[in-house]
Scaffold this active site. Structure first.
Site, short mmCIF file in Angstrom:
data_model
loop_
_atom_site.label_atom_id
_atom_site.label_comp_id
_atom_site.label_asym_id
_atom_site.label_seq_id
_atom_site.Cartn_x
_atom_site.Cartn_y
_atom_site.Cartn_z
N HIS A 131 0.81 -1.22 0.00
CA HIS A 131 0.00 0.00 0.00
C HIS A 131 0.84 1.27 0.00
O HIS A 131 0.39 2.32 0.48
CB HIS A 131 -0.99 0.03 1.16
CG HIS A 131 -2.24 0.82 0.83
ND1 HIS A 131 -2.87 0.75 -0.40
CD2 HIS A 131 -2.98 1.70 1.56
CE1 HIS A 131 -3.91 1.53 -0.41
NE2 HIS A 131 -4.01 2.14 0.76
N HIS A 240 -0.32 2.23 7.58
CA HIS A 240 -0.37 2.67 6.19
C HIS A 240 1.03 3.04 5.69
O HIS A 240 1.85 3.56 6.45
CB HIS A 240 -1.27 3.90 6.06
CG HIS A 240 -2.58 3.64 5.41
ND1 HIS A 240 -3.65 3.08 6.07
CD2 HIS A 240 -3.00 3.86 4.14
CE1 HIS A 240 -4.68 2.97 5.24
NE2 HIS A 240 -4.31 3.44 4.05
N SER A 353 -2.47 5.23 10.59
CA SER A 353 -1.56 6.15 9.91
C SER A 353 -0.17 6.07 10.52
O SER A 353 -0.02 5.95 11.74
CB SER A 353 -2.08 7.58 10.04
OG SER A 353 -1.12 8.51 9.58
N GLU A 541 -8.79 -3.06 1.88
CA GLU A 541 -8.29 -2.55 3.16
C GLU A 541 -9.35 -2.79 4.23
O GLU A 541 -10.54 -2.67 3.97
CB GLU A 541 -7.97 -1.07 3.04
CG GLU A 541 -6.97 -0.75 1.94
CD GLU A 541 -6.79 0.74 1.75
OE1 GLU A 541 -6.32 1.40 2.70
OE2 GLU A 541 -7.11 1.24 0.66
N TYR A 581 -12.46 -0.50 1.00
CA TYR A 581 -12.42 -0.70 2.45
C TYR A 581 -13.48 -1.67 2.97
O TYR A 581 -14.48 -1.96 2.30
CB TYR A 581 -12.61 0.64 3.17
CG TYR A 581 -11.34 1.47 3.20
CD1 TYR A 581 -10.58 1.57 4.36
CD2 TYR A 581 -10.90 2.14 2.07
CE1 TYR A 581 -9.42 2.32 4.40
CE2 TYR A 581 -9.74 2.90 2.09
CZ TYR A 581 -9.01 2.97 3.26
OH TYR A 581 -7.85 3.71 3.28
#
Length: 777
Positions: A131, A240, A353, A541, A581
């Site tokens: 990703h 991520h 994140s 995801e 997602y």
């Protein structure tokens, strides 16, 4: 006579001995024979998948203006194969790419079947992406995902397909008796929840079971050859790969690709005896070491005061393979052992994140609005900040290094050996109209998934990459203006609105098919098993809590069987295809970015759990599963609007490869300094330099021998490319070398490799070098 009889008997005995020896040799070459008491054959492979470093949109942030213009470091496909002593085998491939692609998977399986028959199929081959948002796009087959790359980019597609195939071929040819070990541990400082308001909508009783609002656990497999020792590791951790922001234009594996490079170089240095097994370099970049060696180096002080002419030579023609032969990691470390392969795979990172400092407003420095991630009602100024903000390259290094260091700890400590069968289950599911039985509370209830659709908050983006206009996260109503625009594109039916509720639909992608399908409906799900280790391959995801629910559901099914009492279950997201997602039902109702991007409605996660449980039950019972409907192959329908390279040129009297901005004559630099050199160059799309390099730092050994030290696969070297002006045939390549702390004192130069296209279409390779300079400390 007696003597002839004796000699005949001895000859016959020798013949039997040689026959037995020959038989053993023949048996030893058979893939299914295992020696040294091993349960498995293991093989690993790795291959370059660095796509076009110019003109092509980088996949992830969906910003058409974010176009590749160089390389931070190269991208790779890394594969492992595990084969049981008798029977099944599995293949897992990890890509330094934004996600897997259905059409890429289809093409790879076609090639594997042509080469190996039914040995490797869609059932036992998994392809997963890290990703990274800094890899070229244009390789997916559904229209929504290639709009910003101006359609399908054949060069991006081909390099990924080729690299996956070659990594699997390497792994297959490297299959040898070996063992596998597993370990798990917490990594606390590499990810934060970027949608905490959605996470808090999950039941309090459920949240109380977990210490953190993101998963902090890394799970690592260690592969050991019975004779050669450790040969690689694959780990799964949720964060991520968005340390590199949407303004970046250099191809990069981001934090996971960096971690893989660091670990591979760490092991090569450790295994060759150049470092103690417990040593990690102070700069955290174990790959930036003295590949060139230290013997017979020119004394830098003597050089600096000599009259030896080591000024920049003119650019000159070279061969197509020149950059391949000169790259740092070109040759195997030794002929008997392949290079170590380390992969950092993605897990349930949907709301995680790497920008661990949190999200702040650029104008005020205050935290963004908690529920909507806005600043003054707008999302454009709300950005997540990495550990070295605003330096995203350094933040990438830090988050990559943190994962690398944890992986080293787990690698060194791994002592639980994997034992048991190798198996797999795979099915295609039509998620656009799947009946799902909900039985969590009260009597069973049957619900349905929906055709794919994108909510308004999808356009708001995330704190890793905010969107444009007046969209915002947490919007479950939508604005009248954008509803009008949405209906002009495709009128949404009442049935679809009701099915997707409370998502306000911005793009009804599942029901849009001009010029061809905008979004998938038929998707692959897959379970791979090696002993007590199970991989759930998910085509999208998945958020933190959604991933926990899925893992727990599958683990509950498997644990009912004695062979899975101590089972390890990992989620490998972004595998085999891409469908955006999956959030929990509760998170979906908040309609943050992740909920708005959950394509198939509020029951998407329940659908995944239901279907994965079916695969798990089939796995423990030994029963097959229905293969399901095949997904479409849209390769022949692809549209490409990216113009080709027409011609490359240089100013009058200048050669390709000539230096246009050199280092000062007889200059000296220190560790930590940046050395910058520019060359007259050509478009990198002419030759991707696969398994080669566009840029090279060379070290002077003796009086006239230049040997490779660092290339564009090293974190310390950046290759940047630019045209003189838009559509100009003239271009420059700039190479920046950040001298690492581990660099050896001595004399260096920087070289560039390129390929120029003539007006008549021929490709001519060239090279150029800077003047020499000295690194003194």
């Amino acid at each position: 006579m007696e003597f002839p009889t004796i000699y005949a008997s001895r000859a016959y005995s020798k013949m039997k001995l040689w026959t037995f020896f020959l038989l053993m040799v023949l048996l030893k070459s058979d893939d299914v024979v295992v020696y040294c008491g091993s349960d498995y054959l293991v093989g690993l492979g790795s291959y370059d998948i660095t796509g076009p470093a110019a003109d092509v949109n980088l996949m992830g942030y969906a910003k058409a203006e974010q176009v590749a213009s160089g390389i931070h470091f190269r991208l790779r496909a890394r594969a492992f194969i595990v084969a049981a002593s008798e029977g099944n085998r599995i293949v897992f491939v990890n890509l330094d790419a934004c996600m897997a692609s259905q059409i890429v998977t289809i093409k790879v399986i076609e090639r594997l079947k042509a080469r190996y028959g039914d040995l490797y199929t869609e059932k036992n081959v998994a392809i997963s992406g890290t990703h990274t948002h800094a890899a070229p796009g244009g390789y997916l087959q559904y229209f929504l995902y290639i709009i910003t790359s101006f359609g399908f980019v054949r060069q991006s597609f081909d390099i990924i397909v080729d690299g996956i195939e070659k990594s699997i071929i390497q792994a297959h040819e490297n299959l040898r008796p070996g063992s596998i070990f597993v370990d798990e541990g917490e990594l606390l400082d590499a990810g934060v929840n970027r949608s905490p308001s959605a996470y808090l909508n999950n039941p309090a009783a459920e949240r109380s079971k977990y210490k953190y609002n993101v998963d902090k656990e890394m799970t690592l497999l260690k592969f050991v050859d019975d004779e050669r020792g450790p040969i690689g590791s694959f780990n799964w951790f949720a964060t991520h790969a968005t340390s590199m922001g949407r303004r970046n234009s250099l191809i990069s594996g981001d934090n996971k690709g960096a971690a893989a490079r660091f670990m591979e170089d760490w092991f090569e240095k450790k295994d060759s005896g150049r470092m103690d097994s417990s040593e990690l370099e102070n700069d955290g970049l174990p790959g930036l070491s003295d590949y060139h060696g230290k013997q017979e180096a020119v004394d830098p002080w003597a050089y600096a005061h000599s009259e030896q002419d080591l000024s920049s030579p003119p650019g000159r023609p070279t061969t197509k393979t020149s950059s391949v032969t000169r790259r740092v990691r070109g040759a195997p470390r030794n002929v008997d052992k392949p290079r170590f392969v380390a992969a950092f795979c993605q897990s349930n990172s949907g709301d995680v994140s790497p920008n661990v400092l949190g999200a702040f407003c650029l104008d005020t420095g205050l935290p963004c609005d908690f529920n909507h991630s806005t600043c003054g009602g707008k999302n454009k100024l709300c950005y997540g900040q990495g550990p070295s903000y605003p330096d995203e390259f350094e933040s990438t290094r830090i988050i990559g290094e943190r994962q690398f260091r944890k992986a080293v700890d787990l690698f060194n400590a791994a002592d639980e050996e994997i034992k048991g069968e190798v198996d797999f289950r795979h099915a295609y599911i039509d998620f656009s109209k799947l009946e799902v039985t909900i039985s969590d509370q009260g009597p069973d209830k049957v619900v349905k998934t929906c055709p794919a659709a994108m909510g308004f908050a999808f356009a708001a983006g995330t704190t890793d990459g905010p969107g444009s206009f007046d969209f915002k996260q947490g919007d479950n109503k939508g604005s009248p203006f954008w509803k009008l625009v949405s209906n002009l594109v495709k009128t949404v039916s009442k049935e679809q609105r009701d099915c997707q509720h409370p998502k306000p639909i911005l793009l009804d992608t599942g029901e849009m098919n001009i010029p061809y399908d905008w979004a998938p409906s038929i998707l692959p799900i897959q379970i791979l098993r090696v002993g007590q280790f199970v991989i759930l391959c998910l085509p999208g995801e998945i958020s933190t809590m959604a991933g926990r629910r899925l893992r727990d559901a599958v683990k509950t099914v498997l644990s009912s069987h004695k062979d899975f009492e101590n089972v390890h279950v990992v989620i490998s997201a972004l595998s085999n295809a891409y469908s955006q997602y999956a959030t929990t039902y509760e998170e979906y109702h908040v309609q943050r970015y992740e909920g708005a991007s959950t394509l198939f409605g509020p029951h998407t996660l329940s659908a995944y759990i239901q279907e994965f449980k079916k695969l798990a039950k089939a796995l423990i019972s030994g029963q097959p599963v229905e293969p399901g409907p095949l997904p479409p192959n849209l390769l022949n329908k692809q549209v490409s609007l990216l113009p080709p390279v027409v011609v490359d040129a240089t100013p009058f009297g200048v050669n390709f490869g000539d230096v246009c901005s050199d280092v000062p004559q007889n200059s000296t630099f220190k560790r930590g300094d940046i050395v910058t050199v520019s060359f007259w160059s050509a478009c990198p799309r002419n030759d991707l330099m696969t398994e080669g390099t566009f840029a090279l730092v060379e070290f002077l050994q003796g009086k006239d021998t230049w040997i490779p030290a660092y290339d564009d696969d090293d974190f310390c070297l950046r290759f940047k490319w630019s045209r003189r002006f838009k559509l100009s045939p003239m271009s420059k390549a700039t190479v920046e070398w950040r001298i690492p702390q581990g660099a050896t004192r001595g004399v260096y130069r920087i070289s560039h490799f390129g390929a120029a296209k003539s007006l008549f279409g021929s490709i001519n390779h060239f090279t150029g070098s800077s003047s020499a300079f000295v690194v003194v400390s």
